[in-house]
Design a protein around this motif. Structure first.
Motif, PDB file in Angstrom:
ATOM      1  N   VAL A 177       0.826  -1.211   0.000  1.00 32.99           N
ATOM      2  CA  VAL A 177       0.000   0.000   0.000  1.00 32.99           C
ATOM      3  C   VAL A 177       0.860   1.261   0.000  1.00 32.99           C
ATOM      4  CG1 VAL A 177      -1.711   1.325   1.302  1.00 32.99           C
ATOM      5  CG2 VAL A 177      -1.954  -1.141   1.103  1.00 32.99           C
ATOM      6  N   VAL A 178       1.938   1.256   0.778  1.00 32.03           N
ATOM      7  CA  VAL A 178       2.832   2.420   0.827  1.00 32.03           C
ATOM      8  C   VAL A 178       3.488   2.645  -0.537  1.00 32.03           C
ATOM      9  CG1 VAL A 178       4.996   3.269   1.789  1.00 32.03           C
ATOM     10  CG2 VAL A 178       3.280   2.286   3.303  1.00 32.03           C
ATOM     11  N   ILE A 179       3.890   1.557  -1.211  1.00 30.02           N
ATOM     12  CA  ILE A 179       4.487   1.684  -2.542  1.00 30.02           C
ATOM     13  C   ILE A 179       3.489   2.282  -3.522  1.00 30.02           C
ATOM     14  CG2 ILE A 179       5.356   0.382  -4.534  1.00 30.02           C
ATOM     15  CD1 ILE A 179       6.692  -1.524  -2.549  1.00 30.02           C
ATOM     16  N   VAL A 180       2.241   1.791  -3.459  1.00 32.77           N
ATOM     17  CA  VAL A 180       1.190   2.331  -4.335  1.00 32.77           C
ATOM     18  C   VAL A 180       0.961   3.811  -4.038  1.00 32.77           C
ATOM     19  CG1 VAL A 180      -1.277   2.241  -4.872  1.00 32.77           C
ATOM     20  CG2 VAL A 180       0.040   0.126  -4.704  1.00 32.77           C
ATOM     21  N   ALA A 181       0.959   4.174  -2.754  1.00 37.57           N
ATOM     22  CA  ALA A 181       0.754   5.577  -2.370  1.00 37.57           C
ATOM     23  C   ALA A 181       1.869   6.460  -2.921  1.00 37.57           C
ATOM     24  CB  ALA A 181       0.696   5.694  -0.852  1.00 37.57           C
TER      25      ALA A 181
END
Length: 403
Positions: A174-178
């Motif tokens: 999720v952090v990478i996508v963000a």
């Protein structure tokens, strides 16, 4: 060092029946000798051609080895001979690479090699601890019991790893996508607003100017920024691979991290207890069992402590006192070890400690997952929402002036 190659052969067996198959060896001569030991009279023998475009099939994972061990243990406990057990297990495998590995071991065992010795030729999949336990089972005539214990050990170890990996994968993804979404907004979307703001003819809010400055920086240097992240990741992986002091430092930091540190600590204690319980129950001498346990600790700080425990035990100190002197192990483990030493049931007591800490890791990972979800949503809200507010703030201010 010569590498193994796969050879395709046709020929006749001891009864004169036509047969064919594949064999793995470092040379054609060794393949011929291996088949001769199996009573095969070869007619043709040639190296198997490798596909031009091949990814090598599915990678053999520790979970595949755990499943194989459980199936082999089940076959042998049912009274099926070892070589026939390999055939039955091999037929049910979907992973072509795992099937090839099982076939290689079966051929080596059929040629007269022991199971432990055959497995030790594949250290990438069967480590020293695994082979040592299998060897103990062969020597004592309790191979099926030992395989069952190894299978249980591997299953519990892999389940623990999978639980931790699952907890870490979601927030990282999720952090990478963000970060990717934020980068796209800064490089592609914010510049469109910047063109609109240039026609306003009035001062922009400080927050908007700040976001525009970041956008301009990213437009000009995004490629360097991306290369920097990749270089950082590569440097980290190389440092972990080549520098023992760096790995030790990372392991030390991991134990001190809030929340995560507790999970790492409990997982190490669970692994220590499970490994020592399994090796000790297999009849492996305590000093050798501790040596194997140090290699399976999964954390450099605890591996060093376990080796110190091994040295203390070698000098005549009790296991309880040796563990206590490190100051790294919890009181519950110390008490159970003390009881186990006094009652002669050390393996059973350590098994209970392992069960307790594996359950603690499960609960901690579940709690972490529940805690991470709102935190991740908050991070996404701040990143994406902050950009949107910065872009629409001048429009709102212009509307209030016009109104």
């Amino acid at each position: 060092m010569a590498t193994d190659s796969t050879f395709i052969w046709t020929g006749t067996d001891r009864k004169g029946r036509k047969t064919q198959g594949e064999v793995t060896a470092t040379s054609k001569a060794l393949a011929q000798a291996q088949l001769r030991k199996q009573g095969v009279s070869t007619k043709t023998l040639k190296k198997k051609a490798k596909p031009l475009f091949s990814s090598g099939g599915k990678k053999i994972k520790p979970a595949d080895v755990a499943i194989f061990t459980r199936q082999l243990a089940t076959m042998m406990k049912a009274g099926v001979p070892l070589v026939q057990s390999f055939d039955i297990v091999s037929e049910g495998l979907d992973n072509a690479n795992m099937k090839t590995l099982v076939t290689e071991i079966k051929n080596e065992v059929s040629a007269g090699g022991g199971l432990a010795n055959s497995m030790s030729k594949h250290p990438k999949y069967f480590d020293e601890l695994f082979c040592s336990l299998v060897g103990s089972g062969e020597d004592s005539g309790t191979l099926e019991i030992m395989l069952d214990r190894i299978a249980t050990y591997k299953e519990k170890t892999e389940a623990l790893k999978a639980k931790i990996k699952k907890a870490m994968t979601y927030p990282i993804a999720v952090v990478i996508v963000a970060i990717v979404v934020t980068g796209i907004l800064l490089v592609k979307v914010v510049p469109q607003f910047a063109e609109t703001f240039s026609s306003f003819g009035s001062d922009l809010p400080a927050f908007t100017l700040f976001v525009l400055a970041i956008s301009e920086f990213m437009q000009e240097w995004w490629f360097i920024f991306l290369i920097g992240i990749m270089a950082l990741g590569w440097s980290y992986s190389q440092a972990m691979l080549r520098s023992k002091s760096f790995r030790d430092r990372v392991d030390s930091i991991a134990l001190k991290l809030p929340i995560i540190g507790g999970i790492v600590h409990d997982s190490v204690i669970a692994r220590f207890s499970r490994t020592l319980s399994t090796t000790f129950a297999a009849g492996v001498p305590l000093v050798e069992a501790l040596d194997s346990t140090a290699g399976a600790a999964g954390n450099a700080i605890y591996a060093k402590a376990i080796r110190q425990i091994r040295d203390d035990v070698t000098s005549g100190t009790s296991l309880y006192q040796s563990i206590r002197s490190t100051g790294l192990f919890p009181s519950m483990l110390l008490q159970m070890v003390s009881i186990g030493e006094e009652s002669g049931s050390l393996d059973e007591m350590l098994g209970k400690v392992a069960d307790q800490y594996e359950a603690a890791v499960d609960n901690a990972v579940d709690s972490l997952s529940s805690l991470m979800e709102p935190m991740i949503m908050s991070i996404l809200g701040v990143l994406v929402g902050g950009l949107l507010v910065a872009m629409y703030l001048p429009i709102f201010m212009l509307g209030s002036v016009v109104g």
